[in-house]
Scaffold this motif. Structure first.
Motif, PDB file in Angstrom:
ATOM      1  N   SER A 170       0.845  -1.193   0.000  1.00 43.62           N
ATOM      2  CA  SER A 170       0.000   0.000   0.000  1.00 43.62           C
ATOM      3  C   SER A 170       0.885   1.250   0.000  1.00 43.62           C
ATOM      4  CB  SER A 170      -0.918   0.007   1.229  1.00 43.62           C
ATOM      5  OG  SER A 170      -1.816  -1.077   1.183  1.00 43.62           O
ATOM      6  N   VAL A 171       0.689   2.102  -0.971  1.00 40.71           N
ATOM      7  CA  VAL A 171       1.488   3.327  -1.099  1.00 40.71           C
ATOM      8  C   VAL A 171       0.584   4.467  -1.533  1.00 40.71           C
ATOM      9  CG1 VAL A 171       3.636   2.126  -1.685  1.00 40.71           C
ATOM     10  CG2 VAL A 171       2.072   2.831  -3.499  1.00 40.71           C
ATOM     11  N   SER A 172       1.022   5.669  -1.248  1.00 42.75           N
ATOM     12  CA  SER A 172       0.328   6.844  -1.771  1.00 42.75           C
ATOM     13  C   SER A 172       0.772   7.072  -3.200  1.00 42.75           C
ATOM     14  CB  SER A 172       0.646   8.072  -0.910  1.00 42.75           C
ATOM     15  OG  SER A 172       2.008   8.451  -1.078  1.00 42.75           O
ATOM     16  N   ILE A 173       0.042   7.882  -3.924  1.00 37.88           N
ATOM     17  CA  ILE A 173       0.400   8.157  -5.315  1.00 37.88           C
ATOM     18  C   ILE A 173       1.747   8.866  -5.392  1.00 37.88           C
ATOM     19  CG2 ILE A 173      -0.925  10.313  -5.317  1.00 37.88           C
ATOM     20  CD1 ILE A 173      -0.204   7.924  -8.297  1.00 37.88           C
ATOM     21  N   TRP A 174       2.055   9.720  -4.428  1.00 36.70           N
ATOM     22  CA  TRP A 174       3.340  10.425  -4.456  1.00 36.70           C
ATOM     23  C   TRP A 174       4.490   9.468  -4.175  1.00 36.70           C
ATOM     24  CZ3 TRP A 174       5.755  14.060  -6.594  1.00 36.70           C
ATOM     25  CH2 TRP A 174       6.961  14.552  -6.094  1.00 36.70           C
ATOM     26  N   GLU A 175       4.326   8.561  -3.214  1.00 35.68           N
ATOM     27  CA  GLU A 175       5.354   7.561  -2.951  1.00 35.68           C
ATOM     28  C   GLU A 175       5.577   6.684  -4.176  1.00 35.68           C
ATOM     29  OE1 GLU A 175       4.947   6.771   1.856  1.00 35.68           O
ATOM     30  OE2 GLU A 175       3.527   5.827   0.471  1.00 35.68           O
ATOM     31  N   LEU A 176       4.511   6.373  -4.874  1.00 36.24           N
ATOM     32  CA  LEU A 176       4.613   5.559  -6.088  1.00 36.24           C
ATOM     33  C   LEU A 176       5.438   6.270  -7.158  1.00 36.24           C
ATOM     34  CD1 LEU A 176       3.584   2.902  -7.435  1.00 36.24           C
ATOM     35  CD2 LEU A 176       1.695   4.284  -8.366  1.00 36.24           C
ATOM     36  N   LEU A 177       5.201   7.554  -7.334  1.00 37.53           N
ATOM     37  CA  LEU A 177       5.946   8.323  -8.329  1.00 37.53           C
ATOM     38  C   LEU A 177       7.418   8.432  -7.959  1.00 37.53           C
ATOM     39  CD1 LEU A 177       3.323  11.153  -8.923  1.00 37.53           C
ATOM     40  CD2 LEU A 177       4.051   9.468 -10.619  1.00 37.53           C
ATOM     41  N   VAL A 178       7.693   8.676  -6.696  1.00 42.94           N
ATOM     42  CA  VAL A 178       9.082   8.771  -6.242  1.00 42.94           C
ATOM     43  C   VAL A 178       9.797   7.446  -6.452  1.00 42.94           C
ATOM     44  CG1 VAL A 178      10.563   9.077  -4.211  1.00 42.94           C
ATOM     45  CG2 VAL A 178       8.658  10.639  -4.600  1.00 42.94           C
ATOM     46  N   TRP A 179       9.139   6.341  -6.140  1.00 42.94           N
ATOM     47  CA  TRP A 179       9.736   5.022  -6.363  1.00 42.94           C
ATOM     48  C   TRP A 179      10.055   4.813  -7.844  1.00 42.94           C
ATOM     49  CZ3 TRP A 179       7.145   1.277  -9.373  1.00 42.94           C
ATOM     50  CH2 TRP A 179       7.803   0.043  -9.473  1.00 42.94           C
ATOM     51  N   ALA A 180       9.124   5.164  -8.715  1.00 42.90           N
ATOM     52  CA  ALA A 180       9.309   4.931 -10.139  1.00 42.90           C
ATOM     53  C   ALA A 180      10.470   5.730 -10.707  1.00 42.90           C
ATOM     54  CB  ALA A 180       8.016   5.257 -10.894  1.00 42.90           C
ATOM     55  N   VAL A 229      -2.728   1.511  -4.504  1.00 42.36           N
ATOM     56  CA  VAL A 229      -2.658   2.961  -4.292  1.00 42.36           C
ATOM     57  C   VAL A 229      -3.740   3.383  -3.310  1.00 42.36           C
ATOM     58  CG1 VAL A 229      -2.748   5.223  -5.385  1.00 42.36           C
ATOM     59  CG2 VAL A 229      -1.723   3.300  -6.602  1.00 42.36           C
ATOM     60  N   THR A 230      -3.321   4.016  -2.231  1.00 42.35           N
ATOM     61  CA  THR A 230      -4.247   4.441  -1.187  1.00 42.35           C
ATOM     62  C   THR A 230      -4.843   5.800  -1.534  1.00 42.35           C
ATOM     63  OG1 THR A 230      -2.562   5.613   0.103  1.00 42.35           O
ATOM     64  CG2 THR A 230      -2.801   3.236   0.486  1.00 42.35           C
ATOM     65  N   ASP A 231      -5.727   6.281  -0.663  1.00 49.89           N
ATOM     66  CA  ASP A 231      -6.341   7.596  -0.868  1.00 49.89           C
ATOM     67  C   ASP A 231      -5.443   8.735  -0.388  1.00 49.89           C
ATOM     68  OD1 ASP A 231      -8.607   6.493  -1.966  1.00 49.89           O
ATOM     69  OD2 ASP A 231      -9.704   6.432  -0.073  1.00 49.89           O
ATOM     70  N   SER A 232      -4.335   8.414   0.245  1.00 47.24           N
ATOM     71  CA  SER A 232      -3.461   9.436   0.825  1.00 47.24           C
ATOM     72  C   SER A 232      -2.946  10.383  -0.254  1.00 47.24           C
ATOM     73  CB  SER A 232      -2.285   8.774   1.540  1.00 47.24           C
ATOM     74  OG  SER A 232      -1.415   9.748   2.081  1.00 47.24           O
ATOM     75  N   MET A 233      -3.018  11.670   0.044  1.00 48.17           N
ATOM     76  CA  MET A 233      -2.568  12.712  -0.875  1.00 48.17           C
ATOM     77  C   MET A 233      -1.833  13.794  -0.089  1.00 48.17           C
ATOM     78  SD  MET A 233      -3.617  12.494  -4.217  1.00 48.17           S
ATOM     79  CE  MET A 233      -3.963  14.177  -4.770  1.00 48.17           C
ATOM     80  N   PRO A 234      -0.960  14.542  -0.749  1.00 50.03           N
ATOM     81  CA  PRO A 234      -0.415  15.731  -0.107  1.00 50.03           C
ATOM     82  C   PRO A 234      -1.563  16.681   0.252  1.00 50.03           C
ATOM     83  CG  PRO A 234       0.802  15.216  -2.112  1.00 50.03           C
ATOM     84  CD  PRO A 234      -0.412  14.338  -2.104  1.00 50.03           C
ATOM     85  N   PRO A 235      -1.367  17.577   1.212  1.00 52.84           N
ATOM     86  CA  PRO A 235      -2.453  18.502   1.561  1.00 52.84           C
ATOM     87  C   PRO A 235      -2.887  19.319   0.357  1.00 52.84           C
ATOM     88  CG  PRO A 235      -0.369  19.241   2.487  1.00 52.84           C
ATOM     89  CD  PRO A 235      -0.138  17.851   1.983  1.00 52.84           C
TER      90      PRO A 235
END
Length: 221
Positions: free
Chosen positions: A19-29, A206-212
């Motif tokens: 489980s990751v946030s969309i931002w963590e996913l982009l950073v990983w990629a 991908v979780t619902d977590s987002m930056p503010p």
């Protein structure tokens, strides 16, 4: 603001999704898998047809099972390839190619867009000079700018007629520009999050977590 990075030395497996946030996913990629965006892939997979969106490109990726040539290194994870394709097909409504390149650049550095949560208007010298005695505002002889005329030469003394040009920062225009860019970036992340929640990935959930959405409302995080 520095975004948190995903830890772990082993590539994500296919048995258990992480489980990751969309931002963590982009950073990983972009940091771990070191992907790049191939805009030419759109015409190749879409058969030169205009109006083909992100969903179609991702479906073609799944159907063909293809990946972008890694250029002599190990091929990136299939999920990383999907992320590259999704960014390349980012709709114009959320910034299109320009936004995709910006997101990639931010993800590579692991940083969010700059936004001053507690802006303060400042008046600063336009240029400075440095010497052994310190840093000083640079002055220049005022010759006019087309709006304000220069001083009459006959009325100036030896050391008269000099000005220190200044610039203003933290103004309402600067604040509005930063916040507008932040909201555009946030909207693009939301688009990507929705896409991967619907389409799914092999190794990530991908979780619902987002930056503010508006960090300035809470004084910044």
């Amino acid at each position: 603001m520095m975004a948190s990075l995903m830890a772990g030395a082993v590539r994500p497996g296919r048995s258990v999704k992480r489980s990751v946030s969309i931002w963590e996913l982009l950073v990983w990629a972009f940091q771990r898998e070191k992907i790049s965006i191939e805009f030419d892939e759109l015409s190749r997979l879409a058969g030169e047809r205009p109006g083909v969106g992100m969903e179609y490109i991702l479906m073609q990726r799944h159907n063909l099972g293809c990946s972008v040539d890694g250029g002599g290194r190990s091929e990136p994870h299939p999920d990383a390839d999907l992320i590259s394709s999704a960014l390349a097909a980012l709709p114009e409504a959320v910034g299109g190619r320009r936004m995709a390149v910006w997101i990639a650049s931010l993800a590579q550095s692991g940083r969010w867009p700059e936004v001053d949560c507690q802006p303060e208007a400042k008046c600063e010298p336009a240029t400075v000079r440095r010497c052994k005695h310190g840093v000083y505002a640079e002055r220049s002889f005022w010759s006019g700018d087309g709006i304000m005329h220069r001083w009459p030469q006959s009325q100036l003394g030896k050391n008269d007629g000099y000005v220190c040009l200044v610039r203003y920062t933290g103004t309402a225009r600067d604040v509005a520009s930063q916040r507008r860019q932040w909201l555009q970036w946030w909207s693009a992340l939301l688009e990507l999050r929705t896409t991967f929640q619907i389409r799914g990935l092999s190794a990530f959930e991908v979780t619902d977590s987002m930056p503010p959405m508006a960090p300035w409302n809470s004084g910044g995080q």
